[in-house]
Design a protein around this motif. Sequence first.
Motif, PDB file in Angstrom:
ATOM      1  N   ASN A 203      40.757 -11.762  35.767  1.00 55.10           N
ATOM      2  CA  ASN A 203      39.672 -10.809  35.896  1.00 55.10           C
ATOM      3  C   ASN A 203      38.427 -11.552  36.369  1.00 55.10           C
ATOM      4  OD1 ASN A 203      37.340  -9.195  35.267  1.00 55.10           O
ATOM      5  ND2 ASN A 203      38.646  -7.930  33.955  1.00 55.10           N
ATOM      6  N   LEU A 204      38.023 -11.331  37.621  1.00 57.91           N
ATOM      7  CA  LEU A 204      36.867 -12.027  38.193  1.00 57.91           C
ATOM      8  C   LEU A 204      35.563 -11.699  37.473  1.00 57.91           C
ATOM      9  CD1 LEU A 204      37.671 -11.760  42.000  1.00 57.91           C
ATOM     10  CD2 LEU A 204      37.521 -13.859  40.652  1.00 57.91           C
ATOM     11  N   THR A 205      35.478 -10.514  36.893  1.00 54.76           N
ATOM     12  CA  THR A 205      34.259 -10.104  36.201  1.00 54.76           C
ATOM     13  C   THR A 205      34.117 -10.788  34.847  1.00 54.76           C
ATOM     14  OG1 THR A 205      34.390  -7.947  37.281  1.00 54.76           O
ATOM     15  CG2 THR A 205      32.940  -8.114  35.370  1.00 54.76           C
ATOM     16  N   SER A 206      35.170 -10.741  34.045  1.00 56.02           N
ATOM     17  CA  SER A 206      35.097 -11.290  32.684  1.00 56.02           C
ATOM     18  C   SER A 206      35.478 -12.759  32.608  1.00 56.02           C
ATOM     19  CB  SER A 206      36.010 -10.500  31.747  1.00 56.02           C
ATOM     20  OG  SER A 206      37.375 -10.726  32.081  1.00 56.02           O
ATOM     21  N   GLY A 207      36.319 -13.212  33.532  1.00 54.25           N
ATOM     22  CA  GLY A 207      36.844 -14.573  33.467  1.00 54.25           C
ATOM     23  C   GLY A 207      38.109 -14.688  32.640  1.00 54.25           C
ATOM     24  N   ASP A 208      38.559 -13.573  32.060  1.00 54.75           N
ATOM     25  CA  ASP A 208      39.786 -13.581  31.265  1.00 54.75           C
ATOM     26  C   ASP A 208      41.000 -13.776  32.170  1.00 54.75           C
ATOM     27  OD1 ASP A 208      38.139 -13.021  29.115  1.00 54.75           O
ATOM     28  OD2 ASP A 208      38.799 -10.937  28.902  1.00 54.75           O
ATOM     29  N   ALA A 209      42.014 -14.461  31.639  1.00 53.46           N
ATOM     30  CA  ALA A 209      43.214 -14.724  32.432  1.00 53.46           C
ATOM     31  C   ALA A 209      44.455 -14.638  31.566  1.00 53.46           C
ATOM     32  CB  ALA A 209      43.134 -16.104  33.074  1.00 53.46           C
TER      33      ALA A 209
ATOM     34  N   ALA B 192      35.468 -26.351  27.600  1.00 57.13           N
ATOM     35  CA  ALA B 192      35.784 -25.200  26.751  1.00 57.13           C
ATOM     36  C   ALA B 192      36.899 -25.560  25.778  1.00 57.13           C
ATOM     37  CB  ALA B 192      36.204 -24.008  27.601  1.00 57.13           C
ATOM     38  N   MET B 193      36.728 -25.158  24.532  1.00 57.40           N
ATOM     39  CA  MET B 193      37.780 -25.295  23.520  1.00 57.40           C
ATOM     40  C   MET B 193      38.586 -24.007  23.505  1.00 57.40           C
ATOM     41  SD  MET B 193      37.484 -28.286  22.215  1.00 57.40           S
ATOM     42  CE  MET B 193      38.702 -28.136  20.938  1.00 57.40           C
ATOM     43  N   MET B 194      39.887 -24.137  23.258  1.00 56.92           N
ATOM     44  CA  MET B 194      40.737 -22.945  23.251  1.00 56.92           C
ATOM     45  C   MET B 194      41.667 -22.911  22.053  1.00 56.92           C
ATOM     46  SD  MET B 194      43.679 -23.688  26.015  1.00 56.92           S
ATOM     47  CE  MET B 194      43.519 -25.291  26.732  1.00 56.92           C
ATOM     48  N   ASP B 195      41.956 -21.692  21.670  1.00 52.30           N
ATOM     49  CA  ASP B 195      42.977 -21.368  20.678  1.00 52.30           C
ATOM     50  C   ASP B 195      43.630 -20.087  21.194  1.00 52.30           C
ATOM     51  OD1 ASP B 195      44.539 -21.340  18.380  1.00 52.30           O
ATOM     52  OD2 ASP B 195      42.980 -20.429  17.137  1.00 52.30           O
ATOM     53  N   ASP B 196      44.332 -20.237  22.322  1.00 55.29           N
ATOM     54  CA  ASP B 196      44.846 -19.101  23.082  1.00 55.29           C
ATOM     55  C   ASP B 196      46.233 -18.682  22.602  1.00 55.29           C
ATOM     56  OD1 ASP B 196      42.597 -19.168  24.691  1.00 55.29           O
ATOM     57  OD2 ASP B 196      43.585 -20.124  26.382  1.00 55.29           O
ATOM     58  N   PRO B 197      46.468 -17.372  22.466  1.00 49.23           N
ATOM     59  CA  PRO B 197      47.808 -16.907  22.106  1.00 49.23           C
ATOM     60  C   PRO B 197      48.826 -17.191  23.210  1.00 49.23           C
ATOM     61  CG  PRO B 197      46.184 -15.134  21.924  1.00 49.23           C
ATOM     62  CD  PRO B 197      45.510 -16.282  22.583  1.00 49.23           C
ATOM     63  N   LEU B 198      50.038 -17.512  22.794  1.00 45.84           N
ATOM     64  CA  LEU B 198      51.198 -17.620  23.668  1.00 45.84           C
ATOM     65  C   LEU B 198      52.128 -16.482  23.277  1.00 45.84           C
ATOM     66  CD1 LEU B 198      51.924 -21.461  23.387  1.00 45.84           C
ATOM     67  CD2 LEU B 198      50.575 -20.276  25.139  1.00 45.84           C
TER      68      LEU B 198
ATOM     69  N   ASP C 165      35.724 -13.571  27.239  1.00 47.07           N
ATOM     70  CA  ASP C 165      34.721 -12.516  27.167  1.00 47.07           C
ATOM     71  C   ASP C 165      34.952 -11.676  25.910  1.00 47.07           C
ATOM     72  OD1 ASP C 165      32.516 -11.113  28.272  1.00 47.07           O
ATOM     73  OD2 ASP C 165      33.850  -9.595  29.113  1.00 47.07           O
ATOM     74  N   GLY C 166      33.969 -10.878  25.547  1.00 49.67           N
ATOM     75  CA  GLY C 166      34.118  -9.941  24.446  1.00 49.67           C
ATOM     76  C   GLY C 166      33.710 -10.517  23.110  1.00 49.67           C
ATOM     77  N   SER C 167      34.019  -9.761  22.064  1.00 55.39           N
ATOM     78  CA  SER C 167      33.564 -10.127  20.716  1.00 55.39           C
ATOM     79  C   SER C 167      34.478 -11.130  20.009  1.00 55.39           C
ATOM     80  CB  SER C 167      33.432  -8.870  19.856  1.00 55.39           C
ATOM     81  OG  SER C 167      34.698  -8.233  19.747  1.00 55.39           O
ATOM     82  N   ASN C 168      35.678 -11.342  20.525  1.00 54.69           N
ATOM     83  CA  ASN C 168      36.622 -12.258  19.874  1.00 54.69           C
ATOM     84  C   ASN C 168      37.291 -13.160  20.910  1.00 54.69           C
ATOM     85  OD1 ASN C 168      38.022 -13.406  17.733  1.00 54.69           O
ATOM     86  ND2 ASN C 168      39.677 -11.908  17.857  1.00 54.69           N
ATOM     87  N   PRO C 169      36.512 -14.026  21.580  1.00 58.43           N
ATOM     88  CA  PRO C 169      37.111 -14.888  22.608  1.00 58.43           C
ATOM     89  C   PRO C 169      38.067 -15.908  21.990  1.00 58.43           C
ATOM     90  CG  PRO C 169      34.865 -15.558  22.184  1.00 58.43           C
ATOM     91  CD  PRO C 169      35.101 -14.302  21.382  1.00 58.43           C
ATOM     92  N   THR C 170      39.077 -16.297  22.789  1.00 61.25           N
ATOM     93  CA  THR C 170      40.019 -17.329  22.344  1.00 61.25           C
ATOM     94  C   THR C 170      39.687 -18.681  22.981  1.00 61.25           C
ATOM     95  OG1 THR C 170      41.589 -16.817  24.111  1.00 61.25           O
ATOM     96  CG2 THR C 170      41.845 -15.627  22.009  1.00 61.25           C
ATOM     97  N   ALA C 171      38.734 -18.675  23.914  1.00 57.31           N
ATOM     98  CA  ALA C 171      38.259 -19.915  24.541  1.00 57.31           C
ATOM     99  C   ALA C 171      36.738 -19.805  24.680  1.00 57.31           C
ATOM    100  CB  ALA C 171      38.904 -20.118  25.912  1.00 57.31           C
TER     101      ALA C 171
END
Length: 154
Positions: A137-143, A46-52, A20-26
């Motif tokens: 976050n059930l609203t945004s889908g962020d995890a 979905a493609m991802m470039d998620d921070p660890l 979600d938001g202006s700078n998604p990582t997925a």
Amino acid sequence: MGLKKEKLSHLHFYFHDIVDGSNPTAIRVAAAPTTDSSPTGFGFVAMMDDPLTEGPEPTSKLLGKAQGFYASASQTEVGLLMVLNFVFMEGKYNGSTLSVLGRNKVFSEVREMPIVGGSGLFRFARGYAQAKTHIFNLTSGDAIVQYNVYVIHY
């Protein structure tokens, strides 16, 4: 082949999947015609470039990235096909990768996925990754997901 003695390494980090938001990582890159009406989202990719990171806070020290894709692969439960590389950018594993290919049953307390290979210090790697949701976050889908990775390598 010049291989050294095998060793077992345990890695611990947090995976930040921001959709979600202006700078998604997925980001969703594909979907079936019935994906949006499916209770499991069956057919989305979905493609991802998620921070660890070292800790669960988004501002925690960046250790690397999770790069690849995940797809909803079940019509009856939220089960994802995960195809990704953990790309390490810090410390002794800087420049090395671990490859994951497996099933992630998202709403299980702990999920286990196989490590099927690696590069750099993780050449010939094999092992498993255990994922445990820290925050969803059930609203945004962020995890934010805690990972414990056990890998045998040379």
